[in-house]
Design an enzyme around this catalytic site. Structure first.
Site, PDB file in Angstrom:
ATOM      1  N   ARG A   1     -16.685 -29.699 -14.139  1.00 16.67           N
ATOM      2  CA  ARG A   1     -15.938 -30.640 -13.281  1.00 16.67           C
ATOM      3  C   ARG A   1     -15.184 -29.684 -11.972  1.00 16.67           C
ATOM      4  NH1 ARG A   1     -12.829 -34.502 -14.988  1.00 16.67           N
ATOM      5  NH2 ARG A   1     -11.055 -34.176 -13.509  1.00 16.67           N
TER       6      ARG A   1
ATOM      7  N   GLU B   1     -20.278 -20.300 -42.221  1.00 22.19           N
ATOM      8  CA  GLU B   1     -18.604 -19.542 -42.147  1.00 22.19           C
ATOM      9  C   GLU B   1     -18.747 -18.647 -41.051  1.00 22.19           C
ATOM     10  OE1 GLU B   1     -18.444 -21.950 -44.774  1.00 22.19           O
ATOM     11  OE2 GLU B   1     -16.703 -20.492 -44.566  1.00 22.19           O
TER      12      GLU B   1
ATOM     13  N   ASP C   1      -5.884 -32.774 -10.911  1.00 21.15           N
ATOM     14  CA  ASP C   1      -5.811 -32.948 -12.311  1.00 21.15           C
ATOM     15  C   ASP C   1      -4.561 -32.263 -13.070  1.00 21.15           C
ATOM     16  OD1 ASP C   1      -7.923 -34.237 -12.888  1.00 21.15           O
ATOM     17  OD2 ASP C   1      -9.472 -32.564 -13.169  1.00 21.15           O
TER      18      ASP C   1
ATOM     19  N   PRO D   1     -12.504 -19.235 -33.824  1.00 20.46           N
ATOM     20  CA  PRO D   1     -10.833 -19.577 -33.667  1.00 20.46           C
ATOM     21  C   PRO D   1     -10.301 -18.185 -33.413  1.00 20.46           C
ATOM     22  CG  PRO D   1     -12.242 -20.168 -35.684  1.00 20.46           C
ATOM     23  CD  PRO D   1     -13.132 -19.539 -34.958  1.00 20.46           C
TER      24      PRO D   1
HETATM   25  C1  LIG Z   1     -17.783 -22.402 -38.796  1.00 20.92           C
HETATM   26  N1  LIG Z   1     -16.620 -21.851 -38.364  1.00 20.92           N
HETATM   27  C2  LIG Z   1     -15.613 -22.197 -39.002  1.00 20.92           C
HETATM   28  C3  LIG Z   1     -16.692 -20.893 -37.326  1.00 20.92           C
HETATM   29  C4  LIG Z   1     -16.333 -19.450 -37.891  1.00 20.92           C
HETATM   30  C5  LIG Z   1     -16.419 -18.369 -36.979  1.00 20.92           C
HETATM   31  C6  LIG Z   1     -16.618 -18.601 -35.703  1.00 20.92           C
HETATM   32  C7  LIG Z   1     -17.267 -19.805 -35.280  1.00 20.92           C
HETATM   33  C8  LIG Z   1     -16.965 -20.787 -36.092  1.00 20.92           C
HETATM   34  C9  LIG Z   1     -17.499 -22.270 -35.567  1.00 20.92           C
HETATM   35  N2  LIG Z   1     -16.429 -23.068 -35.761  1.00 20.92           N
HETATM   36  C10 LIG Z   1     -15.438 -23.063 -34.670  1.00 20.92           C
HETATM   37  C11 LIG Z   1     -15.555 -22.508 -33.420  1.00 20.92           C
HETATM   38  C12 LIG Z   1     -14.622 -22.627 -32.321  1.00 20.92           C
HETATM   39  C13 LIG Z   1     -13.337 -23.032 -32.660  1.00 20.92           C
HETATM   40  C14 LIG Z   1     -12.405 -23.228 -31.607  1.00 20.92           C
HETATM   41  N3  LIG Z   1     -10.976 -23.294 -32.199  1.00 20.92           N
HETATM   42  O1  LIG Z   1     -12.626 -23.100 -30.587  1.00 20.92           O
HETATM   43  C15 LIG Z   1     -13.249 -23.414 -34.101  1.00 20.92           C
HETATM   44  N4  LIG Z   1     -14.135 -23.598 -34.869  1.00 20.92           N
END
Ligand SMILES: CN(C)c1ccccc1CNc1ccc(C(N)=O)cn1
Length: 246
Positions: free
Chosen positions: A154, A116, A169, A89
């Site tokens: 793609r 986590e 696209d 994220p």
């Molecule tokens: C397990 N988690 C919470 C986590 C915590 C830290 C890193 C990765 C993760 C794996 N989760 C993800 C992965 C990608 C996205 C995105 N938005 O691309 C959302 N969540």
């Protein structure tokens, strides 16, 4: 793009992509090879543990550094060099430009986190970049990796039926897609726009350009700011307007 390596605790998740759709065809054609790697195969303890409790306490578990590092190093030891991309994220949010950038590479190495997350020291020493598919949290990186792979595959020449469909696209050139119709010409009293039945391909192309522009203006004015209206679009909309009046 010749090769994609995915590091995941759930290889079956990724293997399922081999069978279907655009990605499946690309792999069947041999255009792209997909390799799955499981950090669990790089554990050294009898329990094959890949996670452990977080220092500082708190809920959940963290992915252990050693098995992950050994796995990443095994991936890097094979084939040509490539950046290690972590799906998380905090990463750069993927958009069409990011997809084009990744699609231009010969190899992708995608690291999927679970629990986590991953021990920070692995991110500091072995991960080159982080990508996010949007501002939301998933229980693992695999769905994000699947999105990246589909979008990138793609873009590869020869993968889609029609080259130009990848060009038109949504988001190419910062425009949303035009409307699409197929038979019947009248369906539940709703008719297909007559221009599409006219056989006048130049006029049809102008209509599609004008519709894509109109939709983009309505739905995504931010894209217009980033990709201003082109002369071709302006001319198309103008000519179309005069024809409508005609
Ligand atoms: C397990 N988690 C919470 C986590 C915590 C830290 C890193 C990765 C993760 C794996 N989760 C993800 C992965 C990608 C996205 C995105 N938005 O691309 C959302 N969540």
């Amino acid at each position: 793009m010749r090769r994609i390596d995915v590091i995941t605790l759930f290889p079956e998740w990724v293997e399922s992509l081999k069978g279907l759709g655009v990605t499946g065809r690309a792999m069947a054609q041999g255009t792209i090879s997909l390799h799955c790697w499981n950090p669990r195969d790089f554990t050294e303890d009898v329990h094959r543990s890949v996670d452990d409790r977080p220092y500082g306490g708190g809920p959940g578990m963290v992915m252990r550094p050693e098995p992950l590092a050994r796995c990443i190093e095994a991936v890097l030891a094979e084939d040509i060099a490539a950046p290690v991309s972590f799906l998380g994220p905090q990463g750069r949010v993927l958009d069409h430009d990011g997809v084009s950038e990744l699609a231009g590479r010969a190899r992708l190495i995608l690291l999927c986190g679970r629990y986590e997350g991953v021990d920070e020291r692995v991110l500091q020493t072995l991960v080159d970049e982080e990508w996010s598919i949007g501002d939301y949290v998933l229980s693992g990186g695999e769905p994000a990796a699947a999105v990246v792979m589909d979008a990138v595959i793609r873009q590869q020449p020869g993968v889609l039926g029609h080259e130009e469909s990848a060009l038109r696209d949504s988001f190419v050139g910062g425009r949303l897609d035009c409307p699409h119709y197929t038979r019947p010409a009248s369906w539940r009293s709703r008719d297909v726009p007559e221009v599409l039945l006219s056989g006048d391909h130049a006029r049809i192309e102008r209509w599609r350009l004008a519709e894509a522009l109109h939709r983009t203006r309505q739905q995504r004015p931010d894209l217009l700011a980033r990709y201003p209206v082109s002369e071709v679009e302006r001319a198309a909309a103008k000519k179309l307007g005069s024809e409508k009046g005609a």
